[in-house]
Design an enzyme around this catalytic site. Structure first.
Site, mmCIF file in Angstrom:
data_model
loop_
_atom_site.group_PDB
_atom_site.id
_atom_site.type_symbol
_atom_site.label_atom_id
_atom_site.label_comp_id
_atom_site.label_asym_id
_atom_site.label_seq_id
_atom_site.Cartn_x
_atom_site.Cartn_y
_atom_site.Cartn_z
ATOM 1 N N GLU A 78 0.748 -1.363 -0.080
ATOM 2 C CA GLU A 78 0.022 0.194 -0.100
ATOM 3 C C GLU A 78 0.887 1.306 0.081
ATOM 4 O O GLU A 78 1.795 1.271 0.658
ATOM 5 C CB GLU A 78 -0.804 0.087 1.325
ATOM 6 N N LYS B 156 2.352 4.578 1.315
ATOM 7 C CA LYS B 156 2.563 4.962 2.482
ATOM 8 C C LYS B 156 2.264 6.628 2.518
ATOM 9 O O LYS B 156 2.968 7.305 2.125
ATOM 10 C CB LYS B 156 4.076 4.668 3.127
ATOM 11 N N ASP C 98 1.601 10.232 3.290
ATOM 12 C CA ASP C 98 2.154 11.142 4.398
ATOM 13 C C ASP C 98 1.330 12.229 4.961
ATOM 14 O O ASP C 98 1.103 13.296 4.210
ATOM 15 C CB ASP C 98 3.305 12.045 3.504
ATOM 16 N N TYR D 287 -6.891 2.160 5.959
ATOM 17 C CA TYR D 287 -5.790 0.935 5.909
ATOM 18 C C TYR D 287 -5.818 -0.108 6.853
ATOM 19 O O TYR D 287 -5.258 -0.939 6.743
ATOM 20 C CB TYR D 287 -4.442 1.627 5.318
ATOM 21 N N LYS E 206 10.700 2.756 2.530
ATOM 22 C CA LYS E 206 10.853 4.339 2.623
ATOM 23 C C LYS E 206 11.588 4.776 1.186
ATOM 24 O O LYS E 206 12.505 3.949 0.872
ATOM 25 C CB LYS E 206 11.491 4.778 3.628
ATOM 26 N N CYS F 291 35.879 18.539 27.433
ATOM 27 C CA CYS F 291 34.412 18.662 27.043
ATOM 28 C C CYS F 291 34.473 20.326 27.112
ATOM 29 O O CYS F 291 35.173 21.148 27.551
ATOM 30 C CB CYS F 291 33.569 18.485 28.316
ATOM 31 N N CYS G 261 32.246 22.082 30.090
ATOM 32 C CA CYS G 261 32.864 22.120 31.521
ATOM 33 C C CYS G 261 34.386 21.954 31.572
ATOM 34 O O CYS G 261 34.730 22.076 32.881
ATOM 35 C CB CYS G 261 32.016 21.135 32.495
ATOM 36 N N CYS H 9 32.455 13.265 28.238
ATOM 37 C CA CYS H 9 32.906 14.198 28.975
ATOM 38 C C CYS H 9 32.939 13.296 30.519
ATOM 39 O O CYS H 9 31.871 12.728 30.839
ATOM 40 C CB CYS H 9 32.036 15.251 29.188
ATOM 41 N N CYS I 280 28.809 18.487 35.196
ATOM 42 C CA CYS I 280 28.737 19.093 33.807
ATOM 43 C C CYS I 280 27.358 19.796 33.514
ATOM 44 O O CYS I 280 26.434 19.018 33.494
ATOM 45 C CB CYS I 280 29.183 18.175 32.716
HETATM 46 S S1 IVH Z 1 -0.157 0.451 9.051
HETATM 47 C C1 IVH Z 1 0.391 -1.206 13.040
HETATM 48 N N1 IVH Z 1 -0.495 1.366 6.557
HETATM 49 O O1 IVH Z 1 2.813 5.372 8.707
HETATM 50 C C2 IVH Z 1 0.970 -0.274 12.084
HETATM 51 N N2 IVH Z 1 0.320 2.905 8.207
HETATM 52 O O2 IVH Z 1 5.140 4.309 10.176
HETATM 53 C C3 IVH Z 1 -0.167 0.178 11.472
HETATM 54 N N3 IVH Z 1 0.988 5.175 7.442
HETATM 55 O O3 IVH Z 1 1.402 5.691 12.076
HETATM 56 C C4 IVH Z 1 -0.097 1.175 10.458
HETATM 57 N N4 IVH Z 1 0.353 4.810 5.088
HETATM 58 O O4 IVH Z 1 0.269 6.866 10.046
HETATM 59 C C5 IVH Z 1 -0.147 1.831 7.822
HETATM 60 N N5 IVH Z 1 -0.963 2.268 4.121
HETATM 61 C C6 IVH Z 1 -0.657 2.462 5.410
HETATM 62 C C7 IVH Z 1 0.058 3.685 5.945
HETATM 63 C C8 IVH Z 1 0.307 3.892 7.126
HETATM 64 C C9 IVH Z 1 0.770 5.846 6.100
HETATM 65 C C10 IVH Z 1 1.571 5.890 8.431
HETATM 66 C C11 IVH Z 1 0.773 5.850 9.781
HETATM 67 C C12 IVH Z 1 1.757 4.978 10.582
HETATM 68 C C13 IVH Z 1 2.917 5.217 10.342
HETATM 69 C C14 IVH Z 1 3.725 4.005 10.730
#
Ligand code: IVH
Length: 703
Positions: free
Chosen positions: A124, A126, A128, A236, A324, A418, A421, A436, A442
């Site tokens: 899926e 991700k 943002d 999701y 990522k 350091c 200090c 340090c 310190c």
């Molecule tokens: S699953 C148990 N699916 O990414 C994990 N997260 O780094 C449940 N996010 O906090 C998350 N797209 O805010 C999931 N397709 C996707 C996502 C997604 C964005 C975000 C979400 C989560 C963060 C995790």
């Protein structure tokens, strides 16, 4: 409504009368609004009184009344969002960055499950944005929350209702009794640009990226503003649910789509690493065409039964990972290498850069990690360098552009003392960082410890940011954690200043530059609201070397109260004591961690601080999470020998999920010993001690 006399013409005696009038008036309006639900003034009039009262109080702080409208609770409710405790915590995802990471992720899953059959994944995008949880009872939307710290979020029910994408009623004739749908709220790239253009014209806040704009628009006390911002969302995953009617992630997405939730059309089911990579590359190459920002691709094991067996490690699932997008890079000049001193005394070099835009974010500092890293990359002051940032991580220096190096440049000399200090800085055996040796003397370490103490995952005191901690520390107002909680009482002993000529050495916070009565009170309120703290947060807040959140939680779970932890640590100073054995039996606590823990509690100064803190705050004993009526809850288990139907890690995880503690060796405190094939000395010792020894199938029945 009456006209007010200009502030600069008001005399003190007039102010006394006016403040009295305002206190009465606003009590009347508040009553009508909160008690009778029948407002007798509109918002504008109410706000005008409120502002006038504030102006007068700011000008004549010594005249603030005990019944000042500012101190009322009725108004306070409007000040912030309510809190929502997540029944099922909202966790995060681990990250990978390349194919190797992917192979590793899949290999770990196979190893954990001891399985080499077919595995399918749902990939899926991700998104943002900002995660949300939406609860439906009998198909009707009843409550919405942000993620918050994962355990407790903010109540954003009204704000979520403003988002057109969110179904207020599930499109199904037989909805579950209860279901919590989770996903991401985001803003389209187009809407983001439009919003910023409009804001620029109107002289309003400019957002750095669509994510920030979405967050700023959703977390509005006035839901009308949320409504104006055209936010969108994708669903999701799920949290609490009465009876899940899906057996896979793909099936889940299909169900919620039919219920009326938007599901990204970039979702794809993949059955091999090469499938996953091909899909990733396609999304990555086309990402500029997508109407919303995504920062990677998430892979989830499709089969729910497998997900359940895999479970979680620390704060992330074993069955999902975020792939990522690669870091964005740019070139810039390195002006200076500065040495920072951290909470544990580590000297960390930081590069001060000529500010540069890296993938939409201005970057002016980068970490250089440690002395070896500087030597390895031969980074020098005045060099041109390549910097990169990936997601939320601190920008890094990739390499030096040698062609641009000046002839007179000299290698960087890392200090032996350091910079704060002046104490000698040394490298311990096997360590890359210089530290340090100033310890508690310190100031840099003390300040960093304070910052850590109030940080989000520790005491989480809003308003005590890095800047304020530094200022208060430098002025001697807050030099240790106890001072935070005695700050208000000490402050109240100083007379409020009426005229500038009486300025004494000690000045009330409200009279300080940049502060007023309102902001000072807000800070004290924030501090007071944290006088009750959970044990795991407290342990983490202490900032003991090597003790992060996960270990803090394990310690809290093991010792249950601070008293128990303290006395165990006192006993554990003897390496041959059972307290020491008990300590190093805790998962993730090895000899080195134990040494730091024991040393912390043995230190007189720390003991004094703990004793004083006890008078100011209440540390809640750890409560074993209600995992229902099950025989393993709170019990200590030891595994020995090989298991047949699952790996040792899986067995451990399943025991932990039922509220049990898993120890590495048997002792009289062990409740169950699970004996596998070829069990050795542990099983013998268990029998000697007369412990309950059970088989793998007995264990399976228990979980
Ligand atoms: S699953 C148990 N699916 O990414 C994990 N997260 O780094 C449940 N996010 O906090 C998350 N797209 O805010 C999931 N397709 C996707 C996502 C997604 C964005 C975000 C979400 C989560 C963060 C995790």
């Amino acid at each position: 409504m009456q006209e007010f006399k200009p502030l600069n013409e008001i005399s003190e005696i007039e102010a006394v009368y006016e403040l009295e009038f305002l206190a009465k008036k606003m009590a009347e309006l508040d009553n009508a609004y909160y008690q009778d639900d029948a407002p007798i003034a509109d918002d504008a009039e109410y706000d005008a009184y409120k502002k006038r009262n504030q102006d007068l109080e700011d000008k004549f702080p010594h005249l603030i009344r005990d019944d000042s409208p500012n101190k009322k609770i009725g108004a306070k409710a409007k000040d912030g969002f309510g809190k929502v405790t997540h029944k099922v915590p909202m966790l995060s995802l681990g990250n990978i960055f390349d194919e190797e990471g992917l192979d590793d992720f899949i290999a770990k899953i196979r190893r954990f499950l001891n399985y080499d059959g077919e595995l399918s994944f749902v990939a899926e995008p991700k998104i943002d944005g900002l995660s949300f949880a939406a609860i439906y009872e009998n198909g009707m939307f009843v409550r919405g929350a942000t993620r918050g710290d994962g355990s407790v979020g903010e109540d954003i029910t009204e704000n979520l209702k403003q988002i057109k994408d969110l179904p207020l009623k599930l499109n199904t004739p037989n909805p579950p009794k209860l279901v919590e749908i989770r996903g991401e709220v985001y803003m389209d790239k187009r809407d983001f640009i439009e919003l910023n253009t409009r804001h620029e014209k109107e002289g309003k806040k400019i957002f750095a990226n669509p994510r920030n704009a979405a967050a700023g628009s959703l977390r509005q006390l006035d839901a009308k503003i949320t409504a104006e911002r055209n936010l969108k969302l994708f669903a999701y995953t799920w949290g609490d649910v009465s009876n899940p009617e899906w057996a896979s992630q793909a099936a889940f997405l299909k169900v919620i789509k039919s219920w009326g939730f938007p599901v990204s059309n970039l979702v794809k089911t993949c059955s091999s690493a090469s499938d996953i990579m091909a899909n990733y590359n396609q999304i990555y190459q086309n990402r500029s065409e997508i109407s919303y920002d995504i920062d990677g691709v998430v892979y989830k094991v499709n089969d729910l039964a497998l997900q359940q067996r895999l479970g979680f490690v620390s704060r992330s699932p074993r069955w999902a990972i975020a792939h990522k997008f690669p870091a964005e890079q740019a070139q810039t000049k390195l002006n200076k290498i500065r040495i920072q001193v951290g909470r544990t005394g580590a000297l960390t070099p930081v590069a001060d850069l000529e500010p540069v835009n890296v993938g939409g974010v201005m970057v002016s500092h980068a970490t250089l990690h440690n002395e070896d890293e500087i030597t390895r990359k031969d980074v020098r002051e005045g060099d041109w360098v390549v910097v990169q940032r990936a997601g939320d991580v601190i920008p890094q220096i990739v390499e030096v552009i040698l062609e641009k190096r000046l002839a007179e440049s000299k290698p960087f000399l890392f200090p032996d003392t350091c910079p704060v200090c002046g104490s000698v800085a040394i490298k311990e055996e096997d360590e890359a960082v210089k530290r340090c040796t100033g310890g508690l003397t310190c100031p840099a370490q003390a300040v960093e410890r304070l910052k850590h103490f109030v940080s989000r995952d520790a005491f989480d005191i809003e308003g005590l940011g890095d800047k304020n901690i530094e200022t208060f520390f430098n002025e001697g107002l807050i030099t240790n954690p106890v001072d935070i909680f005695t700050f208000e009482a000490r402050d109240k002993e100083i007379p409020l200043e009426v005229d500038l000529f009486s300025r004494s050495e000690h000045v009330r916070l409200a009279n300080r530059e940049g502060w007023g009565l309102k902001s000072a009170n807000k800070l004290f309120e924030a501090i007071n609201s944290r006088r009750i703290v959970a044990l795991d947060r407290f342990i983490y807040a202490l900032g003991i070397r090597q003790i992060g959140q996960a270990t803090s939680r394990l310690l809290a779970k093991h010792y249950l109260s601070l008293e128990a932890l303290q006395s165990a640590m006192a006993e554990a100073t003897k390496v041959d004591s059972s307290a020491y054995q008990d300590l190093i039996n805790i998962e993730s606590v090895g000899g080195a961690v134990a040494k730091d823990l024991i040393a912390f509690f043995a230190e007189m100064h720390n003991q004094e601080i703990l004793e004083k803190l006890h008078k100011e705050i209440k540390i809640e004993d750890f409560e074993i999470v209600e995992v229902g009526d099950n025989p393993l809850n709170g019990k200590t288990i030891v595994f020995t020998g090989g298991l047949e139907t699952m790996t040792r890690n899986e067995a451990k995880a399943r025991a932990l999920a039922k509220g049990a503690k898993v120890a590495g060796s048997v002792s009289k405190n062990t409740d169950y010993v699970v004996e596998g094939s070829d069990a050795g000395s542990k099983a013998e010792k268990a029998k000697e001690l007369g412990l309950v020894v059970i088989s793998e199938s007995d264990f399976l029945k228990l979980v």
